[in-house]
Design a protein around this motif. Structure first.
Motif, PDB file in Angstrom:
ATOM      1  N   ARG A 193      43.498  30.754  45.530  1.00 31.95           N
ATOM      2  CA  ARG A 193      43.143  30.174  44.853  1.00 31.95           C
ATOM      3  C   ARG A 193      41.143  29.183  44.755  1.00 31.95           C
ATOM      4  O   ARG A 193      40.735  29.356  43.801  1.00 31.95           O
ATOM      5  CB  ARG A 193      43.722  28.988  44.790  1.00 31.95           C
ATOM      6  N   ASN A 232      38.631  32.299  43.669  1.00 39.52           N
ATOM      7  CA  ASN A 232      39.679  32.452  42.430  1.00 39.52           C
ATOM      8  C   ASN A 232      38.228  31.343  41.706  1.00 39.52           C
ATOM      9  O   ASN A 232      37.560  31.321  40.084  1.00 39.52           O
ATOM     10  CB  ASN A 232      40.524  32.567  41.649  1.00 39.52           C
ATOM     11  N   ALA A 260      34.971  32.404  41.715  1.00 38.16           N
ATOM     12  CA  ALA A 260      34.401  32.920  41.131  1.00 38.16           C
ATOM     13  C   ALA A 260      34.423  32.098  39.898  1.00 38.16           C
ATOM     14  O   ALA A 260      32.949  32.799  38.548  1.00 38.16           O
ATOM     15  CB  ALA A 260      35.197  34.111  40.723  1.00 38.16           C
ATOM     16  N   VAL A 261      34.983  31.602  39.118  1.00 39.68           N
ATOM     17  CA  VAL A 261      34.877  31.026  38.057  1.00 39.68           C
ATOM     18  C   VAL A 261      33.459  29.963  37.377  1.00 39.68           C
ATOM     19  O   VAL A 261      32.623  29.860  36.402  1.00 39.68           O
ATOM     20  CB  VAL A 261      35.936  29.842  37.497  1.00 39.68           C
ATOM     21  N   GLN A 288      33.996  38.866  36.645  1.00 34.70           N
ATOM     22  CA  GLN A 288      35.692  38.495  36.099  1.00 34.70           C
ATOM     23  C   GLN A 288      36.021  38.726  37.007  1.00 34.70           C
ATOM     24  O   GLN A 288      37.371  38.782  36.992  1.00 34.70           O
ATOM     25  CB  GLN A 288      35.653  39.174  34.777  1.00 34.70           C
ATOM     26  N   HIS A 289      36.118  39.310  38.030  1.00 33.15           N
ATOM     27  CA  HIS A 289      37.181  39.753  39.327  1.00 33.15           C
ATOM     28  C   HIS A 289      38.120  39.112  39.344  1.00 33.15           C
ATOM     29  O   HIS A 289      37.406  37.691  39.862  1.00 33.15           O
ATOM     30  CB  HIS A 289      36.474  40.963  40.345  1.00 33.15           C
ATOM     31  N   ARG A 290      39.050  38.507  39.793  1.00 37.39           N
ATOM     32  CA  ARG A 290      40.166  37.063  40.351  1.00 37.39           C
ATOM     33  C   ARG A 290      40.763  38.231  41.113  1.00 37.39           C
ATOM     34  O   ARG A 290      41.561  39.774  41.052  1.00 37.39           O
ATOM     35  CB  ARG A 290      40.980  36.980  38.917  1.00 37.39           C
TER      36      ARG A 290
END
Length: 336
Positions: free
Chosen positions: A96, A99, A102-103, A79-81
């Protein structure tokens, strides 16, 4: 040298040192006094270092945030961004993209967990369906064999009682029929109990499990069972499981129908093919059976076909022979 030191060196010290070197060289050529220029240059070096340090710190902190985020993602903090990704420079673009990655990873993990749960439910449903199918098969066999035999025993017993009262000469024949049907029912029940209490591989190789299984059959059913192993390769677990089920089904058929006294099993390697042969000295399959049309024989043939092999039945001089041939993949695994 750390990234921070390299950035400071590249942005401050190297240009200033180049400037100092150029000034010293020019004064040496002109023969002038260098002390004033050296002091001024030192002041400029300190100012440049301070300015460079101040300018590079925000970039270094943002690079550190990227490193920290990568470590957290690797540790499972999906969940870290990364924050501050809207400044329009290269670090923001990297942030970006990080992120977005990660998603995607988080969504993939959710999908994998959902698939794992669905697989668990499907496995549970398959197990329940298999249990229902096995109960229906056993119920059908009980109805088609033992139930009819018990009904025949009841009818013959009633007839024997009447014949005994009438002192009929047909009584011995009736008693012989009762004994024959009782023995047949006993064989059927033994075979059904073999399915109700199946022996598992339990982590053993096929040759070990087959030898142990036949020893148990010999002790329990007063049969002479022999197992001959002529192979020097190990079989894949999936193949071992199906071959063991075929062996169980073949032995079950012998117990139910063959009235045999011996069972001989040969496990061998023929070229690039595994071959399992099961023979008995019983009454043999009927001529009308067409080489294996019974339910048990169909099950053995289907299991062999599922492994890309074949299952054949024939009548030797006495009894029945079953031969299963399974092709090897890449020549099998060495026994070493």
């Amino acid at each position: 040298m750390t990234t921070r030191g390299k950035v400071l060196l590249a942005t401050t010290l190297l240009p200033l040192l180049s400037t100092v070197t150029f000034i010293v060289w020019m004064h040496l050529i002109a023969g002038q006094n260098l002390w004033g220029e050296v002091i001024i240059t030192g002041i400029w070096v300190m100012v440049g270092f301070g300015v460079g340090y101040t300018v590079t710190q925000p970039f270094l902190r943002r690079l550190y945030n990227l490193e920290e985020a990568a470590a957290l993602i690797a540790a499972g903090r999906l969940q870290h961004r990364i924050e501050r990704v809207d400044e329009g420079d290269e670090i923001s673009r990297i942030g970006r993209q990080f992120n977005l990655m990660a998603v995607q990873i988080e969504e993939q993990v959710k999908t994998l967990r959902k698939l794992a749960e669905e697989n668990r439910l499907l496995a549970s449903e398959a197990e329940q369906l298999a249990a229902v199918h096995e109960r229906q098969r056993l119920a059908r066999e009980l109805h088609d064999s033992v139930s009819q035999q018990l009904f025949a025993l009841a009818m013959l017993t009633s007839s024997a009682l009447k014949q005994e009262q009438q002192k009929s000469e047909a009584l011995p024949d009736t008693l012989h029929q009762i004994a024959g049907i009782a023995n047949a029912a006993q064989r059927e029940m033994r075979a059904l109990l073999l399915h109700l209490r199946p022996v598992e591989l339990e982590g053993r190789r096929f040759d070990e499990a087959a030898s142990s299984f036949l020893s148990a059959i010999a002790d329990r059913h007063n049969l002479k069972c022999t197992f001959t192993d002529k192979t020097d390769v190990h079989v894949e677990p999936a193949v071992e499981e199906q071959l063991f089920r075929i062996l169980q089904e073949a032995v079950s058929n012998v117990l139910k129908h063959a009235e045999a006294s011996t069972i001989q099993v040969i496990w061998e390697q023929s070229g690039t093919t595994w071959k399992l042969t099961i023979m008995d000295d019983g009454v043999g399959i009927p001529e009308s059976d067409n080489g294996g049309d019974s339910y048990g024989m169909q099950m053995m043939r289907e299991r062999a076909l599922a492994l890309g092999g074949r299952c054949d039945f024939w009548r030797p001089a006495r009894g029945t022979a079953v031969e299963i041939q399974i092709p090897m993949i890449d020549g099998g695994e060495s026994g070493e």
